[in-house]
Design an enzyme around this catalytic site. Structure first.
Site, PDB file in Angstrom:
ATOM      1  N   LEU A 145      40.551  44.810  11.002  1.00  0.00           N
ATOM      2  CA  LEU A 145      39.574  44.209  10.253  1.00  0.00           C
ATOM      3  C   LEU A 145      40.572  43.007   9.626  1.00  0.00           C
ATOM      4  O   LEU A 145      41.567  43.348   9.206  1.00  0.00           O
ATOM      5  CB  LEU A 145      39.162  45.034   9.005  1.00  0.00           C
ATOM      6  N   ASP A 146      39.740  41.911   9.294  1.00  0.00           N
ATOM      7  CA  ASP A 146      40.379  40.830   8.395  1.00  0.00           C
ATOM      8  C   ASP A 146      40.866  41.401   7.214  1.00  0.00           C
ATOM      9  O   ASP A 146      40.335  42.198   6.591  1.00  0.00           O
ATOM     10  CB  ASP A 146      39.286  39.633   8.145  1.00  0.00           C
ATOM     11  N   ARG A 147      41.996  40.856   6.614  1.00  0.00           N
ATOM     12  CA  ARG A 147      42.615  41.110   5.302  1.00  0.00           C
ATOM     13  C   ARG A 147      41.401  41.459   4.229  1.00  0.00           C
ATOM     14  O   ARG A 147      41.324  42.251   3.681  1.00  0.00           O
ATOM     15  CB  ARG A 147      43.601  39.964   4.593  1.00  0.00           C
ATOM     16  N   ARG A 248      31.985  36.272  11.567  1.00  0.00           N
ATOM     17  CA  ARG A 248      32.152  35.235  10.718  1.00  0.00           C
ATOM     18  C   ARG A 248      31.815  33.636  11.389  1.00  0.00           C
ATOM     19  O   ARG A 248      30.569  32.804  11.068  1.00  0.00           O
ATOM     20  CB  ARG A 248      33.332  35.152   9.954  1.00  0.00           C
TER      21      ARG A 248
END
Length: 326
Positions: A145-147, A248
């Site tokens: 997962l992205d930060r 996104r």
């Protein structure tokens, strides 16, 4: 001469890959040379680079102890505090609940306080992992997962689990991953999006294109409305492929950027959400994992779903926006 006994966490991998992990500072060309010159054997017999190790095998390294030790990279347990939640855990798998702001893996800026390092420390403290005992195996995640994306990250606690999880993910629909997000606009129907994603290394952004070109990767995203107030929509997103920034960028490309998204979002909307709710990052939470299938030692997970609740801040935004919406 050093002899290495192959256990459960080392089997079913090529000997060259095992040795590359065991002697991490040695080059692959050196390992190949030692195998070719019979300085590395299996069960005291000549072996090949592609030999698949079996539990109970013995590898003989006809090298000096000084040479071997010089090639070994010492594993260190980072002294960091645990701040992830646990959605589910058993002897094979840990479904960790990653908070927003925490990296999954190390990068150039952060090499200590990551989710994976926290998990390793947690398992070490629980006596489920000991780097002094394990020859090469380290617990690892199979999804990222992205930060600033929160939610469920799958961790394999043994090598067999990691291999089976990776195989299930390669099969794409064996493990189904779902997210909750709020996007700009009125989302009406369930839609399936397909396209290609290409990354710009300079900006660390990706672009969605309709046709394949060199360096582009195929992407597949499915979304459906949960609620809308006309201006914004709460939607569930399923990713069939798992590419960098896929959700996104894919939703932004069709006019439904995520609120709070500084890379692909609407800057005016982001400013409003920051002022009203203190939201400084994209509203995106990996809330559900469904095991369509269960391979090998994970057969018992077939047909099971696991959920992670929205973080408190995101839940408040959802209630404020959609408490009276359809």
């Amino acid at each position: 001469m050093r002899e290495i006994n192959i256990g459960k966490n080392e089997e079913n991998q090529r000997i060259d890959k095992f040795l590359r992990k065991y002697m991490a500072k040695a080059s692959l060309s050196f390992i190949y040379k030692m195998i070719r010159k019979k300085n590395i054997k299996v069960n005291k017999k000549r072996t090949e680079n592609h030999y698949i190790l079996k539990e109970g095998d013995y590898i003989q390294l006809y090298l000096s102890e000084e040479t071997i030790e010089g090639f070994i990279e010492k594993k260190e347990i980072k002294k960091i505090e645990k701040n992830f939640g646990i959605v589910y855990e058993d002897k094979n798998i840990l479904l960790a609940e990653k908070p927003q702001g925490l990296l999954v893996h190390e990068d150039l800026k952060e090499n200590e306080n990551t989710l994976v390092n926290q998990v390793i420390k947690y398992l070490y403290d629980n006596k489920e992992y000991d780097p002094e005992v394990e020859k090469t195996f380290v617990p690892a995640s199979v999804n990222r997962l992205d930060r600033n994306t929160s939610g469920i990250v799958m961790i394999g606690k043994n090598n067999e689990t990691l291999q089976n999880l990776n195989e299930m993910i390669r099969n794409k629909e064996d493990v189904r991953k779902y997210y909750l997000t709020i996007v700009k606009g009125n989302v009406k129907d369930k839609k399936e999006l397909k396209g290609y994603l290409i990354k710009d290394e300079k900006t660390n952004k990706v672009k969605i294109i309709d046709s394949k070109k060199q360096g582009a990767k195929e992407i597949h995203t499915i979304y459906q409305k949960i609620k809308t107030n006309g201006q914004y929509s709460l939607i569930e997103v399923e990713i069939i492929t798992g590419r960098t920034h896929q959700i996104r960028a894919h939703l932004a490309s069709i006019g439904h950027p995520l609120v709070g998204d500084g890379k692909y979002g609407d800057m005016k909307i982001n400013k409003n959400f920051k002022n009203q709710f203190g939201l400084k990052h994209q509203f995106l939470h990996a809330y559900k994992i469904y095991f369509e299938q269960g391979i090998g030692n994970l057969g018992y997970l077939k047909g099971k779903s696991f959920y992670s609740n929205l973080p408190q801040k995101l839940e408040k935004i959802k209630i404020d926006l959609f408490s009276s919406s359809l």
